[in-house]
Enzyme design. Structure first.
Site, PDB file in Angstrom:
ATOM      1  N   SER A  90       0.757  -1.112   0.016  1.00 52.69           N
ATOM      2  CA  SER A  90       0.063   0.067   0.060  1.00 52.69           C
ATOM      3  C   SER A  90       0.876   1.326   0.026  1.00 52.69           C
ATOM      4  CB  SER A  90      -1.147  -0.027   1.428  1.00 52.69           C
ATOM      5  OG  SER A  90      -1.394   1.205   1.416  1.00 52.69           O
ATOM      6  N   TYR A 130      -3.637  -1.049  10.067  1.00 52.96           N
ATOM      7  CA  TYR A 130      -3.441  -1.248   8.385  1.00 52.96           C
ATOM      8  C   TYR A 130      -1.985  -0.522   8.194  1.00 52.96           C
ATOM      9  CZ  TYR A 130      -4.340  -0.698   3.570  1.00 52.96           C
ATOM     10  OH  TYR A 130      -4.399  -0.826   2.324  1.00 52.96           O
TER      11      TYR A 130
HETATM   12  P1  NAP Z   1     -12.310  -4.766  -1.094  1.00 51.37           P
HETATM   13  O1  NAP Z   1     -12.805  -4.061  -2.426  1.00 51.37           O
HETATM   14  O2  NAP Z   1     -12.635  -4.465   0.044  1.00 51.37           O
HETATM   15  O3  NAP Z   1     -12.023  -6.326  -1.121  1.00 51.37           O
HETATM   16  C1  NAP Z   1     -11.115  -7.047   0.027  1.00 51.37           C
HETATM   17  C2  NAP Z   1     -11.099  -8.483  -0.319  1.00 51.37           C
HETATM   18  O4  NAP Z   1     -10.317  -9.076   0.636  1.00 51.37           O
HETATM   19  C3  NAP Z   1     -12.452  -9.330  -0.578  1.00 51.37           C
HETATM   20  O5  NAP Z   1     -12.442 -10.304  -1.409  1.00 51.37           O
HETATM   21  C4  NAP Z   1     -12.776  -9.987   0.794  1.00 51.37           C
HETATM   22  O6  NAP Z   1     -13.477 -10.870   0.698  1.00 51.37           O
HETATM   23  C5  NAP Z   1     -11.034 -10.207   1.069  1.00 51.37           C
HETATM   24  N1  NAP Z   1     -11.127 -10.544   2.445  1.00 51.37           N
HETATM   25  C6  NAP Z   1     -11.386  -9.405   3.496  1.00 51.37           C
HETATM   26  N2  NAP Z   1     -10.973  -9.951   4.678  1.00 51.37           N
HETATM   27  C7  NAP Z   1     -10.958 -11.626   4.651  1.00 51.37           C
HETATM   28  C8  NAP Z   1     -10.950 -12.444   5.482  1.00 51.37           C
HETATM   29  N3  NAP Z   1     -11.004 -12.548   6.763  1.00 51.37           N
HETATM   30  N4  NAP Z   1     -11.044 -13.935   5.031  1.00 51.37           N
HETATM   31  C9  NAP Z   1     -10.952 -13.994   3.430  1.00 51.37           C
HETATM   32  N5  NAP Z   1     -11.288 -12.874   2.499  1.00 51.37           N
HETATM   33  C10 NAP Z   1     -11.199 -11.716   3.341  1.00 51.37           C
HETATM   34  O7  NAP Z   1     -10.865  -4.147  -1.006  1.00 51.37           O
HETATM   35  P2  NAP Z   1      -9.737  -3.915  -2.156  1.00 51.37           P
HETATM   36  O8  NAP Z   1      -9.718  -2.363  -2.407  1.00 51.37           O
HETATM   37  O9  NAP Z   1     -10.069  -4.642  -3.396  1.00 51.37           O
HETATM   38  O10 NAP Z   1      -8.250  -3.996  -1.506  1.00 51.37           O
HETATM   39  C11 NAP Z   1      -7.538  -5.557  -1.724  1.00 51.37           C
HETATM   40  C12 NAP Z   1      -6.378  -5.520  -1.339  1.00 51.37           C
HETATM   41  O11 NAP Z   1      -5.508  -4.083  -1.975  1.00 51.37           O
HETATM   42  C13 NAP Z   1      -6.120  -5.082   0.147  1.00 51.37           C
HETATM   43  O12 NAP Z   1      -4.999  -5.934   0.613  1.00 51.37           O
HETATM   44  C14 NAP Z   1      -6.041  -3.595   0.449  1.00 51.37           C
HETATM   45  O13 NAP Z   1      -5.395  -3.257   1.565  1.00 51.37           O
HETATM   46  C15 NAP Z   1      -5.011  -3.428  -0.659  1.00 51.37           C
HETATM   47  N6  NAP Z   1      -5.053  -2.085  -1.146  1.00 51.37           N
HETATM   48  C16 NAP Z   1      -6.090  -1.243  -1.731  1.00 51.37           C
HETATM   49  C17 NAP Z   1      -6.075  -0.043  -2.074  1.00 51.37           C
HETATM   50  C18 NAP Z   1      -7.302   0.757  -2.490  1.00 51.37           C
HETATM   51  O14 NAP Z   1      -7.145   2.087  -2.936  1.00 51.37           O
HETATM   52  N7  NAP Z   1      -8.520  -0.161  -2.730  1.00 51.37           N
HETATM   53  C19 NAP Z   1      -4.822   0.605  -2.026  1.00 51.37           C
HETATM   54  C20 NAP Z   1      -3.608  -0.127  -1.518  1.00 51.37           C
HETATM   55  C21 NAP Z   1      -3.959  -1.250  -1.190  1.00 51.37           C
HETATM   56  P3  NAP Z   1     -15.041 -10.775   1.299  1.00 51.37           P
HETATM   57  O15 NAP Z   1     -15.587  -9.905   0.363  1.00 51.37           O
HETATM   58  O16 NAP Z   1     -15.508 -12.236   0.866  1.00 51.37           O
HETATM   59  O17 NAP Z   1     -15.094 -10.405   2.605  1.00 51.37           O
END
Ligand code: NAP
Length: 260
Positions: A152, A165
Site C-alpha cells: 500500500s 493498517y
Molecule cells: P475490497 O474491495 O474491500 O476487497 C477485499 C477482499 O479481501 C475481498 O475479496 C474480501 O472478501 C477479502 N477479505 C477481507 N477479509 C477477509 C478474510 N478475513 N478472509 C478472507 N477474505 C477476506 O478491497 P480492495 O480495495 O480490493 O483491496 C484489496 C487489497 O488491496 C487489500 O490488501 C488492500 O489493503 C489493498 N489496497 C487497496 C487499495 C485501494 O485503494 N483500494 C490501496 C492500497 C492497497 P469478502 O468480500 O468475501 O469478505
C-alpha cells in the site's frame, strides 16, 4: 550472448500452464488480479470470506480457464493453512500466490480498539505470512514460484486513523524482502505491488467525503483514482518469467503519488 538476446519474446509474459492462488478474489482488486492472470493463461484457486462468487465466476468463464472457488475466513489460522493444501490437492502444484485479501478499520489512534487492532493484523499480516510459508514449502520442492504481496502507499507513509493498517502494510513490505532473501536460491521470487488510490469498496468512504476526495485527487499526478484494471499488467509481469531477476521489490502502481 546473442542467443540470450534472441530467445526473448512476448511468451515470457505468458502464464499458460501455471496455477495461481488469489486471495480476496470475489471483488475489487483481487477480482482484477484473477481476471488478469486468467487472461494470461493461468488456472486459478480463488479465495474469499463471503463466497459471493457470481461476478468473478462470469469473468473467469469468459477466459476459458479453470477456476476453483474456495470460501475461507483468513482471520482463522487453520483455514489459512487449508488454502495451500486444497490448491495442491486440486491442481498438484502452486506456481503463483497473490496475497491480496485485506481490510481496513478506521478510528482515531487514541480510541482505537484492541480487538480491531488484532483483527486487522490477523487478516492483513498474519494470514499473509502463514499462507506464504505454506505455499513456499511447495515452491521450494518445485524449485520455482512467484509470490506477490499486496502492500500500500501506507507501506511507505503513516496515514491517519488506520494504525494497524499502516503497521501491517509496512510489515508486508518487510516480509516481502525477508522471504526474497531466504528463497531466492530456490528460484522463487517474492515481490509486492503497492497500489495507490483505487476505486473499490475499501475506499468508498473516503471517496464519498468530498473534502478528502479533493485532497487526494489534487495530490495524484495522474489526476484520477485508479480502478482494478490499472493493476492487471503489474500482476501478470510479476507472475511471469519476464520478471525472474526481480526479487524483494515493492512496485508502486500509484499514478505518480510517491513521486510527489
Ligand atoms: P475490497 O474491495 O474491500 O476487497 C477485499 C477482499 O479481501 C475481498 O475479496 C474480501 O472478501 C477479502 N477479505 C477481507 N477479509 C477477509 C478474510 N478475513 N478472509 C478472507 N477474505 C477476506 O478491497 P480492495 O480495495 O480490493 O483491496 C484489496 C487489497 O488491496 C487489500 O490488501 C488492500 O489493503 C489493498 N489496497 C487497496 C487499495 C485501494 O485503494 N483500494 C490501496 C492500497 C492497497 P469478502 O468480500 O468475501 O469478505
Amino acid at each position: 550472448m546473442i542467443n540470450d538476446l534472441t530467445s526473448f519474446s512476448l511468451d515470457y509474459f505468458s502464464l499458460i500452464g501455471k496455477v495461481a492462488i488469489v486471495t480476496g478474489a470475489n471483488k475489487g482488486l483481487g477480482q482484477g488480479y484473477a481476471a488478469a492472470l486468467a487472461k494470461a493463461g493461468a488456472d486459478l484457486f480463488l479465495v474469499s470470506r463471503s463466497g459471493n462468487w457470481d461476478e468473478t465466476r462470469e469473468i473467469i468463464e469468459e477466459t476459458g480457464r479453470r477456476a476453483v472457488f474456495f470460501q475461507a475466513d483468513l482471520a482463522n489460522r487453520d483455514s489459512v493453512k487449508q488454502v495451500a493444501a486444497e490448491c495442491l490437492k486440486t491442481f498438484g502444484k502452486i506456481d503463483i500466490l497473490v496475497n491480496n485479501a485485506g481490510m481496513i478499520l478506521r478510528a482515531p489512534l487514541l480510541e482505537y480498539k484492541e480487538e480491531d487492532w488484532d483483527t486487522v493484523m490477523e487478516v492483513n499480516l498474519n494470514s499473509l505470512y502463514l499462507l506464504s510459508q505454506e505455499a513456499a514449502k511447495v515452491m521450494v520442492e518445485q524449485k520455482r514460484g512467484k509470490i506477490i504481496n499486496i502492500a500500500s502507499m501506507l507501506s511507505f507513509q503513516g496515514g491517519k486513523f488506520v494504525p494497524p493498517y499502516t503497521a501491517s502494510k509496512h510489515a508486508v513490505a518487510g516480509l516481502t524482502k525477508a522471504f526474497a532473501n531466504e528463497l531466492a536460491e530456490y528460484n522463487i521470487q517474492i515481490n509486492a505491488i503497492a497500489p495507490g488510490y483505487i476505486a473499490t469498496d475499501n475506499t468508498a468512504l473516503i471517496r464519498a467525503d468530498e473534502k478528502r476526495n479533493t485532497e487526494i485527487l489534487s495530490r495524484i499526478p495522474a489526476g484520477r483514482w485508479a480502478d482494478p484494471s490499472d493493476l492487471m499488467g503489474a500482476v501478470v509481469f510479476l507472475s511471469s518469467r519476464a520478471s525472474d531477476y526481480i526479487n524483494g521489490h515493492i512496485l508502486a502502481v500509484d499514478g505518480g503519488w510517491l513521486a510527489r
